[in-house]
Design a protein around this motif. Structure first.
Motif, PDB file in Angstrom:
ATOM      1  N   VAL A   1       1.017  -1.163  -0.139  1.00 45.27           N
ATOM      2  CA  VAL A   1       0.036  -0.018   0.032  1.00 45.27           C
ATOM      3  C   VAL A   1       0.883   1.291  -0.043  1.00 45.27           C
ATOM      4  O   VAL A   1       2.110   1.188   0.413  1.00 45.27           O
ATOM      5  CB  VAL A   1      -0.964  -0.009   1.299  1.00 45.27           C
ATOM      6  N   SER A   2       0.221   2.418  -0.493  1.00 45.84           N
ATOM      7  CA  SER A   2       0.893   3.633  -0.282  1.00 45.84           C
ATOM      8  C   SER A   2       0.973   4.369   0.986  1.00 45.84           C
ATOM      9  O   SER A   2       0.140   3.923   1.751  1.00 45.84           O
ATOM     10  CB  SER A   2       0.277   4.454  -1.440  1.00 45.84           C
ATOM     11  N   MET A   3       1.880   5.204   1.330  1.00 46.29           N
ATOM     12  CA  MET A   3       1.896   5.807   2.601  1.00 46.29           C
ATOM     13  C   MET A   3       0.925   6.694   2.563  1.00 46.29           C
ATOM     14  O   MET A   3       0.253   7.037   3.686  1.00 46.29           O
ATOM     15  CB  MET A   3       3.384   6.649   2.361  1.00 46.29           C
ATOM     16  N   LEU A   4       0.370   7.281   1.180  1.00 53.77           N
ATOM     17  CA  LEU A   4      -0.917   8.148   1.443  1.00 53.77           C
ATOM     18  C   LEU A   4      -1.983   7.483   2.025  1.00 53.77           C
ATOM     19  O   LEU A   4      -3.011   8.166   2.275  1.00 53.77           O
ATOM     20  CB  LEU A   4      -1.065   8.571   0.009  1.00 53.77           C
ATOM     21  N   GLN A   5      -2.382   6.226   2.232  1.00 49.65           N
ATOM     22  CA  GLN A   5      -3.508   5.749   2.745  1.00 49.65           C
ATOM     23  C   GLN A   5      -3.342   5.896   4.365  1.00 49.65           C
ATOM     24  O   GLN A   5      -4.537   5.688   5.018  1.00 49.65           O
ATOM     25  CB  GLN A   5      -3.654   4.113   2.660  1.00 49.65           C
ATOM     26  N   PHE A   6      -2.296   6.517   4.792  1.00 52.02           N
ATOM     27  CA  PHE A   6      -2.262   6.920   6.379  1.00 52.02           C
ATOM     28  C   PHE A   6      -2.250   8.266   6.346  1.00 52.02           C
ATOM     29  O   PHE A   6      -2.183   8.743   7.679  1.00 52.02           O
ATOM     30  CB  PHE A   6      -1.015   6.331   6.671  1.00 52.02           C
ATOM     31  N   ARG A   7      -2.184   9.203   5.272  1.00 51.83           N
ATOM     32  CA  ARG A   7      -2.412  10.625   5.333  1.00 51.83           C
ATOM     33  C   ARG A   7      -1.469  11.303   6.361  1.00 51.83           C
ATOM     34  O   ARG A   7      -1.948  12.093   7.157  1.00 51.83           O
ATOM     35  CB  ARG A   7      -4.025  10.870   5.650  1.00 51.83           C
ATOM     36  N   PRO A   8      -0.188  11.122   6.335  1.00 52.74           N
ATOM     37  CA  PRO A   8       0.662  11.697   7.235  1.00 52.74           C
ATOM     38  C   PRO A   8       0.938  13.106   6.423  1.00 52.74           C
ATOM     39  O   PRO A   8       0.591  13.493   5.229  1.00 52.74           O
ATOM     40  CB  PRO A   8       1.941  10.950   7.031  1.00 52.74           C
ATOM     41  N   ASN A   9       1.366  13.968   7.379  1.00 51.78           N
ATOM     42  CA  ASN A   9       1.988  15.438   6.823  1.00 51.78           C
ATOM     43  C   ASN A   9       3.369  15.137   6.692  1.00 51.78           C
ATOM     44  O   ASN A   9       4.157  15.669   5.625  1.00 51.78           O
ATOM     45  CB  ASN A   9       1.524  16.484   7.885  1.00 51.78           C
TER      46      ASN A   9
END
Length: 264
Positions: free
Chosen positions: A167-175
């Motif tokens: 999965v992509s890091m963006l599935q965890f919505r970090p800043n």
């Protein structure tokens, strides 16, 4: 260790916006989660209920916000175009937010196929941080509870090593994404400097079904991944955790490539 990724989410739960640098304000990165979609009575709506919201691209500027989404004509929402406020709720927080206007409401309602409204937070809208690490006067945007969220790249790598489909890091919505640290090193930090800015590490980020939404498709994973796998090895008394929430303790600008230094 260095900052390898920097992301804004101008509309809460909408698409991420990768940037090379960002101004750190007391309530988070400039432009981050300053807009939010709510229902007709002002209750916040997110990708948990509306996965397709993750496909809305919002680009902020000094005059307002440009909205784009599949099958929709672009719409520019000007700041100050509408007048009035609306009482809204974000979890247990009650906020008097500014309305963005009938055109934005109609555009989002058409795309999401349900009546919604778009609200905005400016400098006159205040939402206190409700956290054991918060100090008097600490504020947060329309983020769930804290101004920023940080994850180490190695934490994602360790998760993907356990998954059949990465999965992509963006599935965890970090800043903030940090490279060069051991997996989940952030769990042990209490204060960190990134470039010229110092942050308190407030608490671990507990995870929910939103992590199963693929932001490139606006759809949930039918197998419940990656949350199902995270549950097997990241469950704590607080819940399933992945990443850490931060509160800024100094002003400044953070940039991709900045050095990252745990202070305590």
């Amino acid at each position: 260790m260095q900052l390898s990724g920097l992301y804004l989410y101008p509309v809460k739960s909408a698409a991420p916006m990768a940037v090379g640098q960002a101004v750190v304000e007391p309530r988070g990165l400039q432009y981050d989660r300053r807009w939010m979609v709510v229902d007709e009575v002002g209750k916040f709506l997110t990708g948990r209920q509306l996965p397709q919201l993750t496909l809305v691209r919002a680009t902020p500027d000094a005059t307002g916000l440009m909205l784009e989404a599949p099958g929709m004509p672009p719409l520019h929402v000007a700041l100050g175009e509408a007048s009035g406020t609306l009482p809204v709720t974000v979890w247990k927080s009650a906020v008097e937010a500014h309305v963005s206007g009938a055109a934005a409401d109609a555009w989002l309602s058409s795309y999401l196929q349900r009546p919604v409204r778009l609200v905005y937070m400016d400098a006159d809208v205040h939402r206190p941080v409700q956290s054991a690490r918060a100090l008097p006067g600490d504020e947060v945007s329309f983020a769930d509870g804290h101004p920023l969220m940080l994850i180490t790249q190695s934490a994602l790598d360790a998760l993907n090593a356990r998954l059949a489909k990465p999965v992509s890091m963006l599935q965890f919505r970090p800043n903030l994404v940090v490279d060069g640290a051991p997996a989940h090193a952030e769990d042990d930090w209490t204060r960190v400097r990134i470039g010229e800015v110092v942050f308190d590490v407030a608490k671990a980020c507990t995870r929910c079904v939103f992590t199963t939404v693929d932001p490139t498709r606006g759809e949930r994973d039918p197998g419940g991944e990656p949350l199902r796998t995270l549950t097997r090895y990241r469950r704590t008394e607080e819940g399933v955790t992945f990443g850490q929430h931060l509160i800024p303790r100094s002003p400044g600008v953070v940039r991709v490539g900045d050095a990252v230094e745990p202070l305590a």
